[in-house]
Design a protein around this motif. Structure first.
Motif, PDB file in Angstrom:
ATOM      1  N   VAL A 268      -0.309  23.490  11.663  1.00 38.17           N
ATOM      2  CA  VAL A 268      -0.595  24.072  12.979  1.00 38.17           C
ATOM      3  C   VAL A 268      -0.152  25.539  12.987  1.00 38.17           C
ATOM      4  O   VAL A 268      -0.834  26.410  13.529  1.00 38.17           O
ATOM      5  N   LYS A 269       0.981  25.806  12.333  1.00 37.41           N
ATOM      6  CA  LYS A 269       1.465  27.186  12.242  1.00 37.41           C
ATOM      7  C   LYS A 269       0.464  28.047  11.457  1.00 37.41           C
ATOM      8  O   LYS A 269       0.208  29.204  11.810  1.00 37.41           O
ATOM      9  N   GLN A 270      -0.126  27.466  10.401  1.00 35.63           N
ATOM     10  CA  GLN A 270      -1.150  28.180   9.625  1.00 35.63           C
ATOM     11  C   GLN A 270      -2.348  28.524  10.510  1.00 35.63           C
ATOM     12  O   GLN A 270      -2.893  29.628  10.426  1.00 35.63           O
ATOM     13  N   VAL A 271      -2.761  27.569  11.354  1.00 38.38           N
ATOM     14  CA  VAL A 271      -3.880  27.809  12.271  1.00 38.38           C
ATOM     15  C   VAL A 271      -3.535  28.972  13.199  1.00 38.38           C
ATOM     16  O   VAL A 271      -4.332  29.891  13.395  1.00 38.38           O
ATOM     17  N   ASP A 272      -2.313  28.942  13.758  1.00 41.39           N
ATOM     18  CA  ASP A 272      -1.896  29.996  14.682  1.00 41.39           C
ATOM     19  C   ASP A 272      -1.876  31.362  14.002  1.00 41.39           C
ATOM     20  O   ASP A 272      -2.319  32.358  14.579  1.00 41.39           O
ATOM     21  N   THR A 273      -1.384  31.413  12.782  1.00 46.49           N
ATOM     22  CA  THR A 273      -1.330  32.672  12.029  1.00 46.49           C
ATOM     23  C   THR A 273      -2.733  33.190  11.747  1.00 46.49           C
ATOM     24  O   THR A 273      -3.024  34.380  11.935  1.00 46.49           O
ATOM     25  N   THR A 274      -3.620  32.291  11.306  1.00 48.20           N
ATOM     26  CA  THR A 274      -4.998  32.671  11.013  1.00 48.20           C
ATOM     27  C   THR A 274      -5.681  33.174  12.277  1.00 48.20           C
ATOM     28  O   THR A 274      -6.394  34.179  12.255  1.00 48.20           O
ATOM     29  N   MET A 275      -5.428  32.498  13.388  1.00 44.59           N
ATOM     30  CA  MET A 275      -6.009  32.888  14.679  1.00 44.59           C
ATOM     31  C   MET A 275      -5.533  34.285  15.085  1.00 44.59           C
ATOM     32  O   MET A 275      -6.316  35.129  15.510  1.00 44.59           O
TER      33      MET A 275
ATOM     34  N   PRO B 255       0.840  -1.199   0.000  1.00 45.67           N
ATOM     35  CA  PRO B 255       0.000   0.000   0.000  1.00 45.67           C
ATOM     36  C   PRO B 255       0.878   1.253   0.000  1.00 45.67           C
ATOM     37  O   PRO B 255       1.848   1.328   0.734  1.00 45.67           O
ATOM     38  N   THR B 256       0.521   2.180  -0.861  1.00 43.79           N
ATOM     39  CA  THR B 256       1.344   3.389  -0.952  1.00 43.79           C
ATOM     40  C   THR B 256       0.901   4.394   0.101  1.00 43.79           C
ATOM     41  O   THR B 256      -0.273   4.483   0.441  1.00 43.79           O
ATOM     42  N   PHE B 257       1.876   5.125   0.578  1.00 42.50           N
ATOM     43  CA  PHE B 257       1.623   6.160   1.574  1.00 42.50           C
ATOM     44  C   PHE B 257       1.559   7.484   0.831  1.00 42.50           C
ATOM     45  O   PHE B 257       2.503   7.860   0.153  1.00 42.50           O
ATOM     46  N   ASP B 258       0.429   8.182   0.963  1.00 42.73           N
ATOM     47  CA  ASP B 258       0.211   9.399   0.180  1.00 42.73           C
ATOM     48  C   ASP B 258       0.252  10.645   1.065  1.00 42.73           C
ATOM     49  O   ASP B 258      -0.710  10.939   1.777  1.00 42.73           O
ATOM     50  N   ILE B 259       1.356  11.350   1.025  1.00 41.14           N
ATOM     51  CA  ILE B 259       1.515  12.576   1.830  1.00 41.14           C
ATOM     52  C   ILE B 259       0.548  13.661   1.330  1.00 41.14           C
ATOM     53  O   ILE B 259       0.082  14.497   2.102  1.00 41.14           O
ATOM     54  N   GLN B 260       0.213  13.630   0.039  1.00 42.98           N
ATOM     55  CA  GLN B 260      -0.721  14.622  -0.526  1.00 42.98           C
ATOM     56  C   GLN B 260      -2.126  14.456   0.075  1.00 42.98           C
ATOM     57  O   GLN B 260      -2.830  15.433   0.304  1.00 42.98           O
ATOM     58  N   ASP B 261      -2.507  13.199   0.337  1.00 42.32           N
ATOM     59  CA  ASP B 261      -3.810  12.949   0.949  1.00 42.32           C
ATOM     60  C   ASP B 261      -3.845  13.537   2.355  1.00 42.32           C
ATOM     61  O   ASP B 261      -4.838  14.126   2.773  1.00 42.32           O
ATOM     62  N   ILE B 262      -2.745  13.399   3.072  1.00 42.15           N
ATOM     63  CA  ILE B 262      -2.651  13.947   4.430  1.00 42.15           C
ATOM     64  C   ILE B 262      -2.746  15.472   4.373  1.00 42.15           C
ATOM     65  O   ILE B 262      -3.473  16.095   5.149  1.00 42.15           O
ATOM     66  N   LYS B 263      -2.031  16.069   3.422  1.00 42.34           N
ATOM     67  CA  LYS B 263      -2.088  17.527   3.267  1.00 42.34           C
ATOM     68  C   LYS B 263      -3.515  17.975   2.938  1.00 42.34           C
ATOM     69  O   LYS B 263      -3.997  18.975   3.463  1.00 42.34           O
ATOM     70  N   ARG B 264      -4.175  17.221   2.073  1.00 39.78           N
ATOM     71  CA  ARG B 264      -5.545  17.565   1.669  1.00 39.78           C
ATOM     72  C   ARG B 264      -6.483  17.512   2.878  1.00 39.78           C
ATOM     73  O   ARG B 264      -7.304  18.409   3.080  1.00 39.78           O
ATOM     74  N   ARG B 265      -6.328  16.488   3.716  1.00 39.78           N
ATOM     75  CA  ARG B 265      -7.182  16.362   4.906  1.00 39.78           C
ATOM     76  C   ARG B 265      -6.896  17.469   5.909  1.00 39.78           C
ATOM     77  O   ARG B 265      -7.817  18.000   6.534  1.00 39.78           O
ATOM     78  N   MET B 266      -5.633  17.845   6.058  1.00 42.23           N
ATOM     79  CA  MET B 266      -5.284  18.931   6.980  1.00 42.23           C
ATOM     80  C   MET B 266      -5.777  20.271   6.435  1.00 42.23           C
ATOM     81  O   MET B 266      -6.201  21.142   7.194  1.00 42.23           O
ATOM     82  N   GLU B 267      -5.733  20.408   5.113  1.00 40.19           N
ATOM     83  CA  GLU B 267      -6.236  21.625   4.465  1.00 40.19           C
ATOM     84  C   GLU B 267      -7.731  21.783   4.760  1.00 40.19           C
ATOM     85  O   GLU B 267      -8.233  22.899   4.915  1.00 40.19           O
ATOM     86  N   GLY B 268      -8.432  20.655   4.861  1.00 37.74           N
ATOM     87  CA  GLY B 268      -9.853  20.680   5.201  1.00 37.74           C
ATOM     88  C   GLY B 268     -10.091  21.315   6.560  1.00 37.74           C
ATOM     89  O   GLY B 268     -11.063  22.060   6.764  1.00 37.74           O
ATOM     90  N   ALA B 269      -9.200  21.041   7.522  1.00 39.35           N
ATOM     91  CA  ALA B 269      -9.321  21.638   8.855  1.00 39.35           C
ATOM     92  C   ALA B 269      -9.127  23.152   8.784  1.00 39.35           C
ATOM     93  O   ALA B 269      -9.832  23.915   9.454  1.00 39.35           O
ATOM     94  N   ILE B 270      -8.175  23.595   7.954  1.00 39.73           N
ATOM     95  CA  ILE B 270      -7.922  25.034   7.774  1.00 39.73           C
ATOM     96  C   ILE B 270      -9.143  25.698   7.125  1.00 39.73           C
ATOM     97  O   ILE B 270      -9.576  26.775   7.544  1.00 39.73           O
ATOM     98  N   THR B 271      -9.707  25.053   6.115  1.00 40.83           N
ATOM     99  CA  THR B 271     -10.881  25.589   5.424  1.00 40.83           C
ATOM    100  C   THR B 271     -12.055  25.717   6.391  1.00 40.83           C
ATOM    101  O   THR B 271     -12.754  26.735   6.406  1.00 40.83           O
ATOM    102  N   ALA B 272     -12.257  24.697   7.225  1.00 43.94           N
ATOM    103  CA  ALA B 272     -13.348  24.739   8.209  1.00 43.94           C
ATOM    104  C   ALA B 272     -13.119  25.875   9.205  1.00 43.94           C
ATOM    105  O   ALA B 272     -14.067  26.580   9.584  1.00 43.94           O
ATOM    106  N   LEU B 273     -11.873  26.069   9.618  1.00 40.30           N
ATOM    107  CA  LEU B 273     -11.545  27.145  10.563  1.00 40.30           C
ATOM    108  C   LEU B 273     -11.868  28.507   9.948  1.00 40.30           C
ATOM    109  O   LEU B 273     -12.493  29.355  10.585  1.00 40.30           O
TER     110      LEU B 273
END
Length: 185
Positions: free
Chosen positions: A168-175, A2-20
């Motif tokens: 997390v740094k993006q969240v802090d900056t946005t906050m 099974p391949t490990f997809d760092i882009q998928d992780i980034k996409r899911r974390m981006e979702g948290a930023i979008t929701a914020l």
């Protein structure tokens, strides 16, 4: 393997930023913004629907929002929904239109909004950390199953941690930006 997809992780974390960012749009900063009414849900024919599906929201002046309700029978329902939304706004009914004056923020209300924005930011950080945890579990399972080596595990774990830190740094900056916007008189 099974391949490990760092882009998928980034996409899911981006979702948290979008929701914020979406949550932050609903926070009042003393100026009228149609996004203030985004979280308001109205009961229409037995279903809860967003306010923008029963009327047109606009901001004709810097301290005034208007909602032009499309059906006369919905005017009082929309009025009640806005009052009960917990956003501190009191509409005035004017025929088929609701005029919603935006009161100036006092110091106490500003502090409450900063606290609330802090809660939103923490929820986003938790969501990002949950994505990281899932990724780490996936990596450890892959290593245990023999799909990746211990060295690959360390390398990919470091990558996941770096991505997590940047989000997390993006969240802090946005906050911080939102806090400055709220406290600005």
């Amino acid at each position: 393997m099974p391949t490990f997809d760092i882009q998928d992780i980034k996409r899911r974390m981006e979702g948290a930023i979008t929701a914020l960012k979406s949550d932050f749009q609903g926070l009042r900063t003393g100026r009228a913004n149609v996004n203030l009414l985004e979280p308001v849900m109205v009961e229409s024919y037995g279903a809860m629907v967003p306010l923008n599906q029963v009327g047109a929201i606009s901001s004709p002046e810097p301290r005034l929002l208007t909602v032009t309700v499309w059906e006369k029978s919905m005017v009082n329902v929309v009025d009640k929904a806005i009052r009960n939304a917990g956003i501190g706004l009191n509409p005035v009914i004017d025929g088929m239109m609701l005029r919603i004056p935006i009161p100036p923020l006092n110091e106490e209300r500003r502090r409450e909004l900063v606290k609330l924005s802090g809660k939103y930011a923490e929820a986003a950080r938790v969501a990002i950390r949950n994505v990281r945890r899932d990724a780490m579990e996936q990596l450890k399972k892959s290593e245990k199953d023999g799909d990746i080596s211990e060295d690959q595990l360390k390398k990919l774990s470091t990558q996941v941690q770096e991505v997590t830190d940047s989000f997390v740094k993006q969240v802090d900056t946005t906050m911080k930006t939102k806090e400055e916007e709220i406290m600005q008189v």
